[in-house]
Enzyme design. Structure first.
Site, PDB file in Angstrom:
ATOM      1  N   SER A 197      17.367  27.133  58.015  1.00 30.45           N
ATOM      2  CA  SER A 197      15.974  27.531  58.220  1.00 30.45           C
ATOM      3  C   SER A 197      15.180  26.385  58.825  1.00 30.45           C
ATOM      4  O   SER A 197      15.365  25.221  58.463  1.00 30.45           O
ATOM      5  CB  SER A 197      15.342  27.957  56.895  1.00 30.45           C
ATOM      6  OG  SER A 197      15.951  29.125  56.405  1.00 30.45           O
ATOM      7  N   LYS A 257      16.416  37.562  52.210  1.00 25.99           N
ATOM      8  CA  LYS A 257      17.546  36.729  51.803  1.00 25.99           C
ATOM      9  C   LYS A 257      18.340  37.371  50.658  1.00 25.99           C
ATOM     10  O   LYS A 257      19.562  37.294  50.621  1.00 25.99           O
ATOM     11  CB  LYS A 257      17.071  35.346  51.374  1.00 25.99           C
ATOM     12  CG  LYS A 257      16.195  34.623  52.402  1.00 25.99           C
ATOM     13  CD  LYS A 257      16.873  34.384  53.727  1.00 25.99           C
ATOM     14  CE  LYS A 257      16.021  33.480  54.610  1.00 25.99           C
ATOM     15  NZ  LYS A 257      16.570  33.321  55.965  1.00 25.99           N
TER      16      LYS A 257
END
Length: 662
Positions: A326, A284
């Protein structure tokens, strides 16, 4: 007096190298430079110490990289330095080390699979402790409305970032090895790829980065031969205060965990957490936060999107990118087994897409990752058989449950686990079926090589990327939002991404079923001001470019009985079938206030095992949409304010007007 960094391989010949650096013995005696290095006051009288090079050679590092590594050896004070080559022998040694330390345990039921149990305080991304550092706050986040807490990122000033580093990093690696991890996001040498180097004191991170990136000697060779720039990544699991009751097998410092990014210098600093999203800095941190800032500078897109190829019965292949928050089904869609006869889905990636227009105006994408860091609970033979065929070889499982026959268990595997098999939960305690507490942590993970996926796309490592024909946005919306609808234009499509909302998941520290705004599924991952990000997306509309069609999907709508209206999983191929028809220009859509939806009979339902209430699935309750647009307007006003591009404000106004006429 300089630190002496000794190459153990040269000791026998009497050759030692001295590095022009000084040890940081006390944080108060040093100043942090913009490159998060340490500049020491001349008057600091510090004692030199020898640091051995336990693996590799300093000759593998070019001048700039070597200087940067040596500076942080002085800062973190490891006992030794290990330059990673990414080899199988190196990985085996690291796995054996972690087994001795108690970090992982073998899973003899499978082929080279391991289970890690983290400290219970270190189980997810820490969004509230993740910061972007820019000279001014407005570069990082829009100014929220008065009295409103901003949710589109966290800003930290350069001086506060420097102080956070100086308060945590000096001496944090004492008694440990510093691993130098060179890695490429994307195929090594591809013009769409970027190179990073992570310094870490966690062998778990090293082994995981070997799965998730192209890591090792080939990247060092590239840096040597090209003198290319690299993203600088510094990580330590930290050193908690003396007397802290932490788990010895999983060192961390959750009370002082912090994740820092300095986009102007392509730098990432992470302290206190060993969990993947916080410690695997290629993921990320680089792929999205730093990646998005690089993409803006260079005119491309770094996105939280899966990539798949789908071939219809006529042999026509299209590539689709899709952005979901997510734990909202990205991996399941990326690895789908279509139920429609004659269709084939192949996986390019399940989480990240880097996309740029080629010289002919086609948008092309690569998956910059090399593996899957997927959510385990809910994954099963029923929901994702291709994932199940991927994860039981060369995989590190984290915070799943263990079985007495040497395997793993998580919620969703009840039908696949014999009743006589005993289960130990993710905390290491005996677990009974039917218990009120889950056996696996809701955010437990598998870390598996992408090459093992049985439906990996033949072009998944193509240097030029794959051509994107459609972009999907979506999330968990239990009410009001249709199964699928198409944007009316590119600007409307950007608005759909900006207005994305979804139930919160376990991938971060949020709890419950709250409907949260998650624009572009990027809310935790923006590397710069969201209003500027929207302007960047709008700027993609240029003469000569073939823009993908944009769609919104919702697999999670529920009926009045609280049950899902759509069966999902492999049946989602029916939605992709309709999307491909629209890409091909077929007239199988009708306009509604929210966008184009399938005409009667154009969404194939033949062969469905259960009846679907299409009327309810595609209904647009006016009260719901009046509230939806009001909520979106409030969100834009409160969170984006003056930074909202006028084009997006116009799209919202147009939607409100269409809804009012329903």
């Amino acid at each position: 007096m300089p630190t002496r960094i000794v190459d153990e391989k040269r000791i026998s010949s009497g050759v030692e190298e001295e590095c022009p650096s000084i040890i940081a013995k006390h944080a108060k005696k040093c100043l942090v430079e913009p490159s998060f290095g340490i500049r020491f006051q001349p008057q600091a009288q510090l004692q030199a110490r020898a640091v051995s090079l336990s693996h590799g050679s300093w000759d593998q590092l070019n001048g700039g990289l070597r200087t940067w590594v040596q500076r942080h050896v002085d800062l973190c004070q490891p006992d030794s330095v290990h330059i990673c080559d990414g080899s199988e022998s190196e990985n085996k040694a690291l796995l054996a080390l972690m087994q001795r330390q108690g970090t992982i345990q073998p899973l003899p039921k499978y082929d080279n699979c391991w289970l890690a149990r983290t400290d219970p305080a270190d189980v997810a991304r820490v969004e509230s402790k993740t910061f972007i550092c820019t000279p001014t706050k407005s570069e990082t986040i829009p100014e929220p409305a008065p009295g409103v807490v901003g949710t589109l990122g966290n800003w930290i000033s350069p001086s506060d970032m420097d102080k956070a580093i100086a308060d945590r990093f000096p001496g944090c690696m004492k008694g440990r090895t510093m691993y130098v991890v060179p890695f490429s996001m994307g195929p090594v040498g591809s013009p769409l790829s970027k190179v990073g180097v992570e310094l870490t004191d966690s062998p778990y991170v090293v082994s995981s980065m070997r799965v998730m990136t192209r890591m090792g000697a080939a990247v060092l060779d590239l840096l040597q031969n090209t003198q290319a720039e690299f993203v600088k990544c510094l990580h330590s699991v930290g050193r908690p205060a003396s007397g802290s009751a932490r788990h010895a097998h999983w060192p961390c410092d959750p009370e002082r965990t912090i994740i820092l990014h300095r986009p102007a210098n392509n730098e990432i600093v992470s302290y206190g957490s060993g969990y993947g999203g916080n410690s695997l800095l290629g993921k990320k941190c680089l792929a999205l936060r730093i990646g998005s800032t690089i993409a803006r500078r260079e005119g491309w897109l770094a996105e939280h999107m899966l990539l798949l190829g789908i071939t219809n019965p006529q042999g026509q292949k299209r590539y689709i990118a899709a952005a979901f928050p997510s734990a909202c089904g990205k991996t399941n869609l990326a690895m789908m087994q279509p139920t429609l006869p004659g269709y084939k889905v192949e996986c390019v990636g399940d989480d990240i897409a880097w996309m740029r227009f080629d010289s002919s105006g086609r948008l092309r994408a690569i998956n910059p990752e090399n593996g899957f860091f997927g959510v385990a609970p809910g994954t099963s033979r029923k929901t994702n058989p291709n994932a199940m065929d991927t994860v039981f070889k060369d995989t590190i499982f984290t915070n799943v449950a263990a079985t007495s026959d040497g395997g793993v268990f998580w919620e969703g595997l009840e039908d696949e686990t014999p009743a006589d098999v005993a289960i130990t939960d993710w905390r290491g305690n005996p677990w009974t079926r039917g218990s009120a507490t889950p056996a696996a942590h809701p955010n437990s993970r598998f870390c598996s090589p992408a090459s093992q996926c049985p439906i990996i796309d033949p072009q998944w490592e193509a240097s030029e990327g794959v051509p994107i024909d459609a972009i999907l946005f979506g999330g968990r919306r239990p009410a009001g939002v249709p199964l699928v609808y198409e944007a009316l234009s590119w600007r409307h499509g950007v608005f759909l991404g900006a207005a994305m909302r979804s139930e919160a998941t376990a991938a971060a520290e949020h709890k419950g079923k709250e409907i949260m705004n998650d624009p572009f599924a990027m809310r935790p991952f923006f590397g710069y001001n969201f209003g500027h990000y929207l302007a960047h997306w709008l700027s993609m509309e240029q003469t000569g470019r073939k823009l993908p069609k944009v769609f919104h999907v919702n697999w999670f709508r529920k009926g009045n009985d609280g049950k899902f209206l759509w069966p999902g999983f492999g049946e989602n191929s029916r939605v992709l079938d309709w999307i491909i028809k629209r890409v091909e220009g077929e007239s199988v859509a009708k306009q509604t206030p929210v966008g184009y939806v399938p005409t009667a009979g154009s969404l194939r339902l033949d062969g469905l095992k259960e009846e679907v209430d299409m009327k309810q699935l595609f209904s647009l309750p006016k009260d719901f949409w009046l509230q939806e647009t009001e909520d979106i307007a409030r969100y834009f006003n409160n969170q984006v304010g003056a930074d909202l591009p006028p084009a997006i404000a116009s799209e919202l106004k147009a939607l409100q007007e269409r809804i009012a006429k329903m």
